[in-house]
Enzyme design. Structure first.
Site, mmCIF file in Angstrom:
data_model
loop_
_atom_site.group_PDB
_atom_site.id
_atom_site.type_symbol
_atom_site.label_atom_id
_atom_site.label_comp_id
_atom_site.label_asym_id
_atom_site.label_seq_id
_atom_site.Cartn_x
_atom_site.Cartn_y
_atom_site.Cartn_z
ATOM 1 N N ARG A 47 0.858 -1.184 0.000
ATOM 2 C CA ARG A 47 0.000 0.000 0.000
ATOM 3 C C ARG A 47 0.893 1.233 0.000
ATOM 4 N NH1 ARG A 47 2.507 1.972 3.597
ATOM 5 N NH2 ARG A 47 0.971 3.629 3.698
ATOM 6 N N GLY A 48 0.264 2.392 -0.162
ATOM 7 C CA GLY A 48 1.041 3.628 -0.327
ATOM 8 C C GLY A 48 1.130 3.906 -1.823
ATOM 9 N N ALA A 49 0.880 5.154 -2.194
ATOM 10 C CA ALA A 49 0.689 5.482 -3.615
ATOM 11 C C ALA A 49 1.829 5.015 -4.541
ATOM 12 C CB ALA A 49 0.432 6.977 -3.735
ATOM 13 N N ARG A 90 -7.185 -0.114 -6.879
ATOM 14 C CA ARG A 90 -7.549 0.909 -5.880
ATOM 15 C C ARG A 90 -7.805 2.216 -6.632
ATOM 16 N NH1 ARG A 90 -4.247 1.256 -0.420
ATOM 17 N NH2 ARG A 90 -6.166 2.336 0.206
ATOM 18 N N GLN A 197 -1.642 2.490 9.970
ATOM 19 C CA GLN A 197 -0.367 2.517 9.217
ATOM 20 C C GLN A 197 0.711 3.265 9.988
ATOM 21 O OE1 GLN A 197 -3.375 3.133 7.898
ATOM 22 N NE2 GLN A 197 -3.488 2.635 5.732
ATOM 23 N N ASP A 238 -1.766 10.992 -2.107
ATOM 24 C CA ASP A 238 -2.242 9.957 -3.040
ATOM 25 C C ASP A 238 -2.649 10.547 -4.384
ATOM 26 O OD1 ASP A 238 -2.649 8.790 -0.213
ATOM 27 O OD2 ASP A 238 -2.655 7.090 -1.595
ATOM 28 N N ASN A 248 -5.045 12.582 0.705
ATOM 29 C CA ASN A 248 -4.118 11.736 1.476
ATOM 30 C C ASN A 248 -4.947 10.985 2.508
ATOM 31 O OD1 ASN A 248 -1.371 10.840 1.997
ATOM 32 N ND2 ASN A 248 -1.528 11.920 3.940
ATOM 33 N N LYS A 249 -4.299 10.187 3.293
ATOM 34 C CA LYS A 249 -4.980 9.335 4.274
ATOM 35 C C LYS A 249 -5.969 10.123 5.122
ATOM 36 C CE LYS A 249 -4.751 5.836 4.575
ATOM 37 N NZ LYS A 249 -5.754 5.013 3.850
HETATM 38 O O1 MRU Z 1 -4.411 3.377 2.238
HETATM 39 P P1 MRU Z 1 -2.932 3.522 2.102
HETATM 40 O O2 MRU Z 1 -2.146 2.962 3.228
HETATM 41 O O3 MRU Z 1 -2.459 3.040 0.745
HETATM 42 O O4 MRU Z 1 -2.738 5.088 2.114
HETATM 43 C C1 MRU Z 1 -1.443 5.620 2.030
HETATM 44 C C2 MRU Z 1 -1.385 7.064 2.272
HETATM 45 O O5 MRU Z 1 -2.379 7.762 2.357
HETATM 46 C C3 MRU Z 1 -0.033 7.644 2.289
HETATM 47 O O6 MRU Z 1 0.062 8.673 3.195
HETATM 48 C C4 MRU Z 1 0.223 8.144 0.856
HETATM 49 O O7 MRU Z 1 0.045 7.102 -0.098
HETATM 50 C C5 MRU Z 1 1.531 8.662 0.661
HETATM 51 S S1 MRU Z 1 2.646 7.394 0.449
HETATM 52 C C6 MRU Z 1 4.167 7.945 0.027
#
Ligand code: MRU
Length: 352
Positions: A47-49, A90, A197, A238, A248-249
């Site tokens: 996970r993470g963009a 996603r 996370q 994201d 973002n999250k």
């Molecule tokens: O749902 P996730 O864990 O994929 O969400 C990730 C985030 O929101 C991160 O903060 C974002 O992707 C930045 S990652 C470099």
């Protein structure tokens, strides 16, 4: 310096650190098919963009390998279907579509070649995306380090670290760089409900590096900001719109409001692959909603009454007026974002 290998592609297998299991256990999840990569992204093994973009690129390599025995037309048709499946794994992080689009361009540009050569070109492009992401994050780290004073106390949300990228991280890349430079920093990490996370991944990464960290429940952040205990806030992204609005999250928006109220610098840290040059504002960003169980259960144990209604958006949009700057690999973008972001358009490939 600890190198966290979020993913590795070897002998036509994508090896992923299983992020669902950290920090209790360190396990590797193997993908031998693109369907397994699709599952890994959906279930948040990875996970993470930037990490899901890179994983999807390797998913395309696996798809090409799977279909090599088909005739050329079938090979191309099935690859196209695989790309569509990966695209939809996603919805919010634009790096995913950015990466699959790069793979699409390579396939389209080499359609005349034999299947094996197309496979080789696809593999080269995926490796390029992987290596570029790490290099990009290191540059972001160096750029971001310029705004971190010695003895800074930094607040971060979710995980924008090595685990969220091919390596090094974005917001945590800046923190890493400041620490490697000998700055005496302290990081407050929001635990980031519902999937934690921050508590599970950011706290683990920072502990691996020996970076001084205090893990906090999300509802502590506002008090720390009001009490002048935070010098700067660094978060990942994201999807960033042309006007600077940033998805973002979930919980990032709330932090930005408090930061603005108390005049604490609030920075987005992301590569240009996170900028969606096709959207003018955050209103156009699709926000993923995830399953109720993320809220009703922790570690499989029910913590909410049966039958309670749940609302579980995975992201929110921080309006551009709450953002001090966007730290990218080319420097730091400052307001007015709608003018300054466009300068970087030619640096990346369009996603549509
Ligand atoms: O749902 P996730 O864990 O994929 O969400 C990730 C985030 O929101 C991160 O903060 C974002 O992707 C930045 S990652 C470099």
């Amino acid at each position: 310096m600890t190198e966290i290998k979020t993913m590795e592609f070897k002998d036509d297998i994508l090896f992923l650190i299983d992020q669902r299991k950290l920090p209790v256990s360190y396990e590797i999840f193997q993908c031998k098919t693109y369907e397994e990569v699709d599952f890994a992204i959906k279930d948040m093994v990875v996970r993470g963009a930037p990490a899901i973009g890179t994983a999807a690129a390797y998913g395309v390599v696996l798809a090409a390998k799977q279909f090599l025995n088909n005739n050329k037309d079938e090979f191309l048709k099935r690859l196209d279907i695989a790309l569509d499946v990966l695209d939809k794994s996603r919805p919010t992080a634009v790096n995913l579509m950015w990466a699959t689009n790069r793979m699409r361009s390579v396939i389209d540009g080499n359609k005349g070649l034999p299947k094996e050569s197309i496979y080789n070109k696809i593999k080269i492009e995926a490796d390029k995306i992987y290596n570029e992401d790490i290099e990009t994050n290191k540059r972001i780290g160096r750029n971001g380090n310029t705004i971190i004073p010695d003895k800074a106390t930094i607040l971060t949300h979710c995980n924008a670290g090595a685990l969220a990228t091919a390596g090094f991280g974005t917001a945590l890349g800046v923190i890493r760089q400041a620490f490697y430079d000998g700055k005496d920093i302290l990081v407050y990490a929001d635990e980031t409900r519902p999937r934690l996370q921050g508590g599970r991944l950011t706290a683990w990464e920072l502990a691996e590096e020996g970076i001084p960290t205090r893990l906090i429940a999300d509802n502590v952040a506002a008090t720390l900001i009001r009490d002048r205990k935070i010098d700067v806030i660094l978060v990942g992204a994201d999807r960033i719109a042309i006007n600077g609005d940033t998805a973002n999250k979930i919980g990032t928006f709330m932090l930005s409001v408090v930061a603005k109220e108390y005049d604490v610098p609030f920075y987005i840290v992301a590569p240009t692959s996170t900028i969606d040059f096709d959207i003018e504002s955050g209103d156009e960003i699709k926000i993923e909603e995830r399953e109720d169980k993320e809220v009703t259960h922790i570690e499989g144990i029910r913590i909410a009454p049966k039958g309670v209604e749940i609302y579980n958006p995975a992201f929110d949009v921080t309006p551009h007026e709450n953002i001090t700057g966007i730290i990218i690999e080319k420097g730091i973008v400052r307001p007015p974002f709608n003018k300054n972001i466009l300068k970087f358009k030619e640096e990346r490939i369009n996603i549509k």
